[in-house]
Structure formats: structure tokens, C-alpha cells
Design a protein around this motif. Structure first.
Motif, PDB file in Angstrom:
ATOM      1  N   SER A  52       0.833  -1.211   0.000  1.00 21.88           N
ATOM      2  CA  SER A  52       0.000   0.000   0.000  1.00 21.88           C
ATOM      3  C   SER A  52       0.865   1.258   0.000  1.00 21.88           C
ATOM      4  N   VAL A 111       1.266   2.870   5.559  1.00 20.07           N
ATOM      5  CA  VAL A 111       0.226   2.265   6.391  1.00 20.07           C
ATOM      6  C   VAL A 111      -1.026   3.144   6.336  1.00 20.07           C
ATOM      7  N   ALA A 140      -3.179   1.643   3.904  1.00 22.76           N
ATOM      8  CA  ALA A 140      -3.609   0.327   4.383  1.00 22.76           C
ATOM      9  C   ALA A 140      -4.745   0.469   5.413  1.00 22.76           C
ATOM     10  N   LEU A 141      -4.630   1.499   6.246  1.00 20.16           N
ATOM     11  CA  LEU A 141      -5.681   1.807   7.231  1.00 20.16           C
ATOM     12  C   LEU A 141      -6.996   2.103   6.528  1.00 20.16           C
ATOM     13  N   ALA A 180      -8.423  -1.073   4.936  1.00 20.74           N
ATOM     14  CA  ALA A 180      -8.971  -2.012   5.909  1.00 20.74           C
ATOM     15  C   ALA A 180     -10.333  -1.526   6.408  1.00 20.74           C
ATOM     16  N   ASP A 183      -2.469  -2.333  13.850  1.00 19.78           N
ATOM     17  CA  ASP A 183      -1.462  -1.481  13.214  1.00 19.78           C
ATOM     18  C   ASP A 183      -0.134  -1.711  13.930  1.00 19.78           C
ATOM     19  N   LEU A 231      -1.403  -4.598   9.793  1.00 20.60           N
ATOM     20  CA  LEU A 231      -0.876  -3.489   9.007  1.00 20.60           C
ATOM     21  C   LEU A 231       0.569  -3.260   9.407  1.00 20.60           C
ATOM     22  N   ALA A 288      -0.712  -4.448   3.970  1.00 27.84           N
ATOM     23  CA  ALA A 288      -1.713  -5.108   4.813  1.00 27.84           C
ATOM     24  C   ALA A 288      -1.619  -6.593   4.513  1.00 27.84           C
TER      25      ALA A 288
END
Ligand SMILES: Cc1ncc(COP(=O)(O)O)c(C=O)c1O
Length: 388
Positions: free
Chosen positions: A96, A99, A102-103, A106, A202, A230, A247
Motif C-alpha cells: 500500500s 500504512v 492500508a488503514l 482495511a 497497526d 498493518l 496489509a
């Protein structure tokens, strides 16, 4: 006047308490910043060289949506080696844009409108905002100084309602530096199982721990199938500007993340992915060298703050100290504002990180040792003069 075009859920978002502060800092000279959550180091040379070489070789194209296969494989191998948790690089890992993305992936992939996400706080400023952007409701469960800002399983369980979809944990923690104990994480895993909840973990600071173990949540018994892990490169390899993270989750969950990723960013930057691959393959020594420097700064800042009279618990991970400033008679906003104006030291008010952060400020020690020494002197005079 045209009508207000901004969507309600966006208009309702508060601006990040961190950014607001940095806008002020940017207009001032000679500020010592303990504010920013990013390594002061430049990306280590072998990683830099790999990035430059990748550009020279013409690696300037889109990559496969989920990321360069070799990198996904290296990430899966790394997670297997460090935590004995197995992810299939084919369909259980996505690379990604940090992060941060990615957060977003998700939360957007799992939240239906109105669903609740339980978040131990204080926490990284994006968690609540991203939950709201995805149409969900963040439910904060504050930790306490007395309890070392550990996530508290009983309080988490009490916060569960029929609308709860997931528990979102971020340890080692920004802003407190707490590392969640195996015992508490195990208790959370039992709760997740009992109430059939997803866990989003995370673990961007997983390599930045000092004398304690980091427990990978997905590696706990039965947890891989209900966890999105993550992780990233920004912090441990000093690669914030490259914008690369990942992720990892079981294929049935990860597929949802990849679908959003495809339509929103296509792929993470090709050159950054190759640099991240070099980080895994060649970056361990440099990362360890930086970790040892952070550790030295950690000792300095924590003992310095305690000597000044600002009670600070010894953080075991990440690169933040979280002194209690309520004894000065100021609230955290006033403390940070006046410290910046009067002594030119930037710290971030703890309330920017959600409930439980009031009465604290975050001091990043991803700053040069001598600058931390100077900052401590300035904080010392400030507290002496204004500290009630
Ligand atoms: C806990 C935490 N998660 C995620 C991020 C975002 O990192 P990235 O640079 O990989 O987007 C940060 C950055 O400060 C962070 O502190």
C-alpha cells in the motif's frame, strides 16, 4: 453563493491536532521540534541506492495491483520468520501507499454504515477519522497513565454492542510508547473470538521496541483468520517519504482491500516498492543502528522530563515520550501553545490523540540527541516559570 458542496461526514471531521500545530511551527525560526512523528534520519544508503538504481533501470511503471510479487513474498517471509504467522504472498498481502492507505483500505473494506469500531486510546490521529470516513462510528476506550496505557480487555468487552464490527489496536503505540503485553492481547483475542469480531492491528512500530517483545496479534492462537495486520517501512527504515506499507490478511478479507486499492491508487509507487524490498533484504543493520540511537535518546528524554517534574512513564516502543503536564495547572493545549511561543519547543497536545490523552503532551525523540538536551533545558525553564 453556491451551496456547501462538502459531504457531511467530511465536514464533521476535525482537522488533525498535529497538522494545526505544524502550520504554526512552519512560520517560526529556531524551533526545536519534538512534534513530528518521523525519523530524523535519511533513508539508509543501501535502500537509497536500490531506489536510485531502480529508476536508472527504468522501473517507472505501474506494478501489479497488489504490489511487486517479490516484495509481497519478502513481506510474507519476514512475518513468518519474525512471528511464525503464514501469509500466502499470492492473495494474502497487499503493498500500500504507506500504512496510511492500508488503514483506509482495511476500514473501508469492512465497515457498513453505522457499525462501531472499538479503539483503545490515546492513538494515532487517523484511526477515528478513517472510521468516520468509512461511515462507521469510532468507540474510544481510554487507557490510563497508572496502567501504562495498556489496552484494557475488560473495558473493551464492556464497549461491545450489537453494532460492533471490529477492535482496532495500535501497539507499539503512538503517542504513548506503550507496548501491549502478551497477556492483554491474549485476553483481547478471547474477546474477539467470543463476540465474533475482526481485529485490525497497526504494527508499524513492531521493530522499534526496547528490551521487550512485540507480539504480533495475528500470530496468537486462532487469530490469523480474524485479523488484518498493518505494517510498514516508514518508521523502522526511515522511509516516510517513499510512501510504502502493507496489509496482510486471509484471502477472503484481503480481496476486499485489494479491490478498493485497485480502483483508488492502482499500485504503490514502483520505485518505493523496490526500495522496500531492499530494506527487507539489506536494511537490518542500519535499522538496528537507528533503534539503538532512539533507545539512547529515550533514556535521555524520559529521565530529563521526570527531573523537570513532568511525570513520564518509560515508553517501551516507538519513539515517543508522553509526559503528564496536568500538574502545571495548564491544559495540554495551553501547555503546548505557550511552550512553542515562549520557548520555541514544539510538542503535540495529548488530546489530539483521543480520550485519555488530555493532560499529557507527546514528545517525539526521533530528534537529534543534542537537540533533545536543548529542548529539555527550555522545557525546564518553562515549567519553572509557569508550572504552578
Ligand atoms: C501508528 C501509526 N500508524 C500509521 C502511520 C502512518 O504511516 P505511513 O507513513 O506508513 O503511512 C503512522 C505515522 O505516524 C503511525 O504513527
Amino acid at each position: 453563493m453556491p451551496r456547501d458542496f462538502i459531504a457531511k461526514r467530511v465536514a464533521e471531521l476535525k482537522p488533525s491536532g498535529i497538522r494545526k500545530f505544524f502550520d504554526i511551527v512552519a512560520t517560526m525560526d529556531d524551533v526545536i521540534s519534538l512534534g513530528i512523528g518521523e525519523p530524523d534520519f535519511t533513508t539508509p544508503k543501501p535502500i537509497l541506492e536500490a531506489g536510485i538504481e531502480a529508476l536508472r533501470q527504468g522501473e517507472t511503471h505501474y506494478t501489479s495491483n497488489a504490489g511487486i510479487y517479490e516484495l509481497r513474498e519478502a513481506i510474507a517471509d519476514m512475518l513468518e520468520e519474525k512471528y511464525q504467522v503464514s501469509y500466502n504472498p499470492v492473495d494474502e498481502v497487499v503493498v500500500s501507499v504507506g500504512v496510511s492507505e492500508a488503514l483506509y483500505l482495511a476500514l473501508t473494506a469492512v465497515i457498513d454504515p453505522g457499525e462501531e469500531i472499538i479503539i483503545p486510546t490515546p492513538c494515532f490521529v487517523s484511526y477515528q477519522a478513517e472510521v468516520m470516513l468509512a461511515g462507521g462510528v469510532p468507540v474510544e476506550v481510554p487507557g490510563t497513565f497508572e496502567n501504562g496505557f495498556q489496552p484494557e480487555p475488560e473495558l473493551i468487552e464492556k464497549a461491545i454492542t450489537p453494532k460492533t464490527k471490529a477492535i482496532f489496536i495500535g501497539f507499539p503505540n503512538n503517542p504513548t510508547g506503550a507496548v501491549a503485553s502478551r497477556e492483554n492481547l491474549l485476553a483481547i483475542s478471547k474477546i474477539a473470538e467470543k463476540h465474533d469480531l475482526l481485529v485490525i492491528s497497526d504494527e508499524i512500530y513492531d521493530s522499534l521496541v526496547y528490551g521487550v517483545e512485540h507480539v504480533c496479534f495475528a500470530a496468537l492462537p486462532g487469530m490469523k483468520e480474524r485479523t488484518i495486520t498493518l505494517g510498514g517501512f516508514s518508521k523502522s527504515y526511515a522511509m516516510t517519504g517513499w510512501r510504502v506499507g502493507y496489509a496482510a490478511a486471509p484471502a477472503n478479507i484481503l480481496g476486499g482491500l485489494v479491490r478498493i486499492h485497485q480502483y483508488t491508487v492502482m499500485s504503490a509507487p514502483s520505485v518505493s516498492q523496490l526500495a522496500a524490498l531492499a530494506a527487507i533484504n539489506l536494511g537490518a543493520d542500519a535499522a538496528e543502528e537507528m533503534r539503538l540511537k532512539y533507545d539512547r535518546r529515550r533514556q535521555l528524554i524520559v529521565s530529563g522530563l521526570n527531573e523537570i517534574g513532568l511525570e513520564t512513564f518509560l515508553p517501551q516502543g516507538a519513539f515517543y515520550a508522553f509526559p503528564k503536564i496536568s500538574g502545571t495547572g495548564m491544559d495540554d493545549e495551553e501547555f503546548a501553545q505557550r511552550l512553542l511561543e515562549e520557548e520555541k519547543v514544539a510538542v503535540v497536545p495529548g488530546s489530539a490523540f483521543g480520550s485519555g490523552g488530555e493532560g499529557f503532551v507527546r514528545c517525539s525523540y526521533a530528534t537529534d540527541y543534542t537537540k533533545i538536551e536543548q529542548a529539555l533545558e527550555r522545557i525546564g525553564s518553562f515549567v519553572k516559570r509557569c508550572g504552578g
